[in-house]
Design a protein around this motif. Sequence first.
Motif, PDB file in Angstrom:
ATOM      1  N   ALA A 230       0.905  -1.297   0.001  1.00 26.83           N
ATOM      2  CA  ALA A 230       0.030  -0.032  -0.158  1.00 26.83           C
ATOM      3  C   ALA A 230       0.768   1.260  -0.157  1.00 26.83           C
ATOM      4  CB  ALA A 230      -1.076   0.043   1.166  1.00 26.83           C
TER       5      ALA A 230
ATOM      6  N   LEU B 228      -4.247  -2.188  -4.521  1.00 20.49           N
ATOM      7  CA  LEU B 228      -4.247  -3.345  -3.621  1.00 20.49           C
ATOM      8  C   LEU B 228      -5.128  -4.426  -3.797  1.00 20.49           C
ATOM      9  CD1 LEU B 228      -2.676  -3.905  -0.973  1.00 20.49           C
ATOM     10  CD2 LEU B 228      -4.442  -2.550   0.333  1.00 20.49           C
ATOM     11  N   ARG B 229      -6.258  -4.165  -4.253  1.00 13.93           N
ATOM     12  CA  ARG B 229      -7.304  -5.135  -4.674  1.00 13.93           C
ATOM     13  C   ARG B 229      -6.928  -6.256  -5.697  1.00 13.93           C
ATOM     14  NH1 ARG B 229     -12.830  -1.575  -4.053  1.00 13.93           N
ATOM     15  NH2 ARG B 229     -13.240  -1.710  -1.766  1.00 13.93           N
TER      16      ARG B 229
ATOM     17  N   PRO C 156      -9.041  -2.808   2.171  1.00 17.11           N
ATOM     18  CA  PRO C 156      -8.134  -2.005   1.055  1.00 17.11           C
ATOM     19  C   PRO C 156      -8.431  -0.429   1.538  1.00 17.11           C
ATOM     20  CG  PRO C 156      -8.859  -3.840  -0.162  1.00 17.11           C
ATOM     21  CD  PRO C 156      -9.816  -4.049   1.247  1.00 17.11           C
TER      22      PRO C 156
END
Length: 558
Positions: free
Chosen positions: A36, A115-116, A147
């Motif tokens: 992230a 991130l997903r 997320p």
Amino acid sequence: MRISNDRKRTERRGNRATTAPLADNSTDHDPALGLARNFGTAGLRTTLSWQVARTLFRIGFAGSLAVFAGRLIEDAAFDVIALSGALACLALSAAAGVLADLAAAGAEDVVVDRLRAALQDSLSRKSPVRIRTRPAGALVAGLQRYPGAVAGLVISHSVAKSMLAIGPTLAAVAVALVSWEAAITLFLAIPVMVIFFVLLGGVVRSRAEAQEKAFGRLAAQFSDRIRTLPTILANHALPREHGKIEARMTLYADSTMAVLKVAFLNAGIIDFFSAIAIAVLAVLLGLSHLGLMHVPGFSGLALWQSLFILIIAAEFFTPFRRYAEQYHVKAEGQAAAKELDWYLDDSGTAMTGADDAGAKPFTIDGAFDAADFPPAGLIAISGPSGAGKSTLLRMLAGIETPPPGFKPLLQVTAEGCDWISTDIYVPAGTLGEAIGWNRGGHERAVLQSAAAHVGLLDERLLPGGLDARIAEGGDNLSGGQRMRIGIARIMLSGGVVLADEPTAKLDPQTAKLVRQMLIDIAKRRLVIVATHDERLIEAAGRHHVLRVPSQDGQAVAA
């Protein structure tokens, strides 16, 4: 479902997964946070730059406004230049604030999206048995919620944390240009705030972790109850299940309020001490202007200088207030990142039946060779949860890569395999189409006989016989109905039956029916079940126990 088709789909998913490898710049201890932060680096810098610009413009506004007000009060002069400067700095400050908020929102969206994508890539490479260790509801809800919480931590909270050092420093430098003693007075309030940040930080973090766990349990329970709603209705258990879900919702609401209470308390403490510090400055400056006391650094100042100190004092404490408002974001983000680490854990991906050293992760009691299996009979596989019972079945079916020397059933039998469980795939359409799915063409009479044998034609909650409507994915089916559709399917073929927990999550009556059907089928064909059902194990002709090595290397069984 037919294993041959499922195997092809699994291989295609594996091929696609290799084209999108997980980023390798995450840390070993905090992979989710590492990813992230990498995804949000550019957005974080842009947002921080606009926040610094906003602070500088606000300092410029404070100086211009102080000069304008001081000259207006002391000299009765209307300073147009100072007023124009104040208005210009105010407009620029507002514009910089808007741009900072837009940059933060855009940066968080980028972090969430990327991130997903990384999480989905990691999940696509995990073994099915690893994924099934988490409830489906908690798994999906986590992908939706976590997320965003992590993005808030790495962007909004990181900006607030950086401004906690930059903002007060810029404000103190501006005050020091007028009175360094006043700047020191402002700094004296910082240790008290830091102490409360530390004291409340642990409380917020523990309550945020409890909140995330409550959310995961609620999502898992809700998903499970939706899936089994027909069974709940059939057993008139709706009021009881409603009470359970309501209790979970209350627990989640209470945990959320517990986090917010501490966050509000933290913000209130910051406001309290900042108000005291500003009040002390106002008293010292006011008494000095009235000539009632002489304090070095506060006496002999022009009115506009005193006003400038008071206005900047409020700006000095603004970053502390914003950081306090973001403190629960930090706690929620850290708890979410901890949960996301499971999604990114590669230890459960591409499961092959052997660890890195080539040793099996479990041992099996007795000789277990597919070539020695009888043509008919019931073989039971038991062991503790997570021992690998489902993985072993998938190895037999050929949809998990087996260890060297392990032969899948497809290599020793020409009849093929049939897989049944309470979560088998069911297409949208009619009951007849669901039973005959992937089985080639069958006459209606054959489908009618198979459905009747498993009691689906007189199913009260599935009226219409073979023409009963089935929703996409079997959403209107209970676990027992799914299992009986699976058993009806295997009656249309003659291969080996692989049953994964066939009586789990079923009511006693349906479990008894399914158990007896499998025993009857085993009289003519080979049936291999992974189960905890003691009655099914007792009926088996062969029983193998999976044992998992413990920390000291000793095998542990159920």
